[in-house]
Design an enzyme around this catalytic site. Structure first.
Site, PDB file in Angstrom:
ATOM      1  N   ALA A 154     -28.854   4.030  24.200  1.00 38.51           N
ATOM      2  CA  ALA A 154     -28.272   5.510  23.934  1.00 38.51           C
ATOM      3  C   ALA A 154     -26.835   4.334  23.953  1.00 38.51           C
ATOM      4  O   ALA A 154     -25.840   3.287  25.143  1.00 38.51           O
ATOM      5  CB  ALA A 154     -28.453   6.269  25.557  1.00 38.51           C
ATOM      6  N   LYS A 155     -25.659   5.090  23.169  1.00 34.20           N
ATOM      7  CA  LYS A 155     -24.223   4.773  23.439  1.00 34.20           C
ATOM      8  C   LYS A 155     -23.849   5.045  24.404  1.00 34.20           C
ATOM      9  O   LYS A 155     -22.214   6.448  24.166  1.00 34.20           O
ATOM     10  CB  LYS A 155     -23.663   4.501  21.871  1.00 34.20           C
ATOM     11  CG  LYS A 155     -22.439   3.848  22.376  1.00 34.20           C
ATOM     12  CD  LYS A 155     -22.108   3.069  20.686  1.00 34.20           C
ATOM     13  CE  LYS A 155     -20.908   2.787  20.545  1.00 34.20           C
ATOM     14  NZ  LYS A 155     -20.929   1.341  20.986  1.00 34.20           N
ATOM     15  N   ALA A 156     -24.108   5.153  25.407  1.00 35.41           N
ATOM     16  CA  ALA A 156     -23.713   5.921  26.718  1.00 35.41           C
ATOM     17  C   ALA A 156     -22.351   5.439  27.555  1.00 35.41           C
ATOM     18  O   ALA A 156     -22.073   4.006  27.749  1.00 35.41           O
ATOM     19  CB  ALA A 156     -24.214   6.329  28.031  1.00 35.41           C
ATOM     20  N   TYR A 160     -19.972   1.147  30.062  1.00 30.20           N
ATOM     21  CA  TYR A 160     -19.650   0.222  28.822  1.00 30.20           C
ATOM     22  C   TYR A 160     -18.488  -0.235  30.498  1.00 30.20           C
ATOM     23  O   TYR A 160     -17.861  -1.219  29.987  1.00 30.20           O
ATOM     24  CB  TYR A 160     -18.467   0.680  27.597  1.00 30.20           C
ATOM     25  CG  TYR A 160     -19.677   0.486  26.602  1.00 30.20           C
ATOM     26  CD1 TYR A 160     -18.868  -0.008  25.896  1.00 30.20           C
ATOM     27  CD2 TYR A 160     -20.123   1.668  26.648  1.00 30.20           C
ATOM     28  CE1 TYR A 160     -19.928  -0.079  24.602  1.00 30.20           C
ATOM     29  CE2 TYR A 160     -21.128   1.619  25.654  1.00 30.20           C
ATOM     30  CZ  TYR A 160     -21.229   0.369  24.417  1.00 30.20           C
ATOM     31  OH  TYR A 160     -21.194  -0.090  23.434  1.00 30.20           O
TER      32      TYR A 160
END
Ligand code: PMP
Length: 305
Positions: A154-156, A160
């Site tokens: 998932a690009k959560a 980051y």
């Protein structure tokens, strides 16, 4: 870098509003706990002078999947988000742009699941083909998050923090970018890009499982397939990479960008003679050559398939 000025328009929960007047909620679970998902997309002025969002369906489908993996409600359709994005680019008079949709949570200081999600889409100017300078890359002391602790595909937003730490460390040590390993010390990816290296006429990239499976990575594989460049997905160490011919990062923002060295060990081939260079040139072509803006048909086409 100025992302907006007093004329910039944002898409905010179904409306187009001035960025300088838009409000967010300081009690949002997203701000306190990094609980949000997002996308990084690009649009290009194509060979016909039209604005084309590159792989728009793939990006908005990944946004939905990221939200669902994070247990966030996602009451938006890919079709409506693509239409809104084209409108937003027009409203801001942008063709070569970076597009940043974010799905964020309401006010909630508990860990309870939400029944509402919010959406914001921002766009700003970004020149295509930034990556001409070869990168000096450093193996990070930070590893990518353990996939048993995170939904790594998932690009959560919270993931980051790991990317920021790795990038800060690399730059503080005089390098251009970091390369992160996975929890087993195999090569994983950059802070915001996937990685390939060339060895004996073949490109090699980490298998999925410990990485964000990038849309650019998939595009690179499509290009290689068309150009008959062999690609292998496997697990490998940084030592194997240091003994290779060339390497590059690929990602929506980075596009295809060659490396000079890893931990000060230069690659054997000049970039201009590498497979990466061929892929880089092909990628530059692919992003400005897509057809016309037939978004709705394309999406409907996907549904009936
Ligand atoms: N890995 C990470 C950690 C990233 O942030 C990105 C950028 N989204 C990528 C890989 C490349 O993904 P994509 O090609 O879909 O932009």
């Amino acid at each position: 870098m100025q992302y907006y000025n007093e004329n910039t328009i944002l898409y905010l929960n179904g409306e187009f509003v001035k960025a300088s007047e838009a409000k967010t909620d300081f009690y949002s679970q997203s701000l306190h706990y990094g609980y949000a998902v997002f996308e990084g997309i690009r649009s290009y002025r194509n060979v016909n002078g039209e604005t084309i969002i590159f792989k728009e369906v793939e990006h908005y489908e990944r946004l939905k999947n990221s939200a669902l993996l994070m247990n966030m409600p996602f009451p938006f359709s890919t079709e409506e988000l693509i239409e809104a994005t084209y409108e937003l680019l027009d409203a801001n008079n942008l063709q070569d742009a970076y597009i940043r949709p974010v799905i964020y949570a309401p006010a909630n200081m508990s860990f309870a699941q939400n029944t509402t999600s919010y959406i914001m889409i921002a766009v700003w100017e970004m020149s295509p083909f930034l990556g001409e300078k070869l990168l000096r890359v450093m193996t990070s002391s930070f590893q990518r998050p353990n996939p048993k602790g995170f939904k790594i595909e998932a690009k959560a937003s919270g993931h980051y923090v790991n990317s920021l730490l790795a990038s800060h460390e690399a730059k503080a040590n005089g390098y251009d970018e970091a390369l992160l390993t996975d929890m087993n010390d195999n090569v994983a990816e950059g802070p915001g890009a996937n990685v390939f290296f060339e060895k004996d006429g073949k490109l090699i990239t980490p298998s999925t499982g410990n990485i964000l499976p990038g849309i650019t990575r998939a595009t690179v594989m499509e290009i290689c397939n068309e150009l008959n460049i062999p690609v292998e997905e496997k697990l490998f160490t940084t030592n194997e990479m240091k003994d290779s011919d060339a390497a590059f990062f690929c990602g929506t923002a980075a596009e295809v960008i060659g490396w000079h060295s890893l931990d000060d060990v230069p690659f054997k081939k000049p970039w201009s003679e590498s497979l990466g260079k061929i892929v880089q040139e092909a990628y530059k072509n692919v992003v400005v050559n897509p057809v016309t803006r037939s978004v709705v048909n394309k999406y409907e086409g996907m549904i009936v398939e």
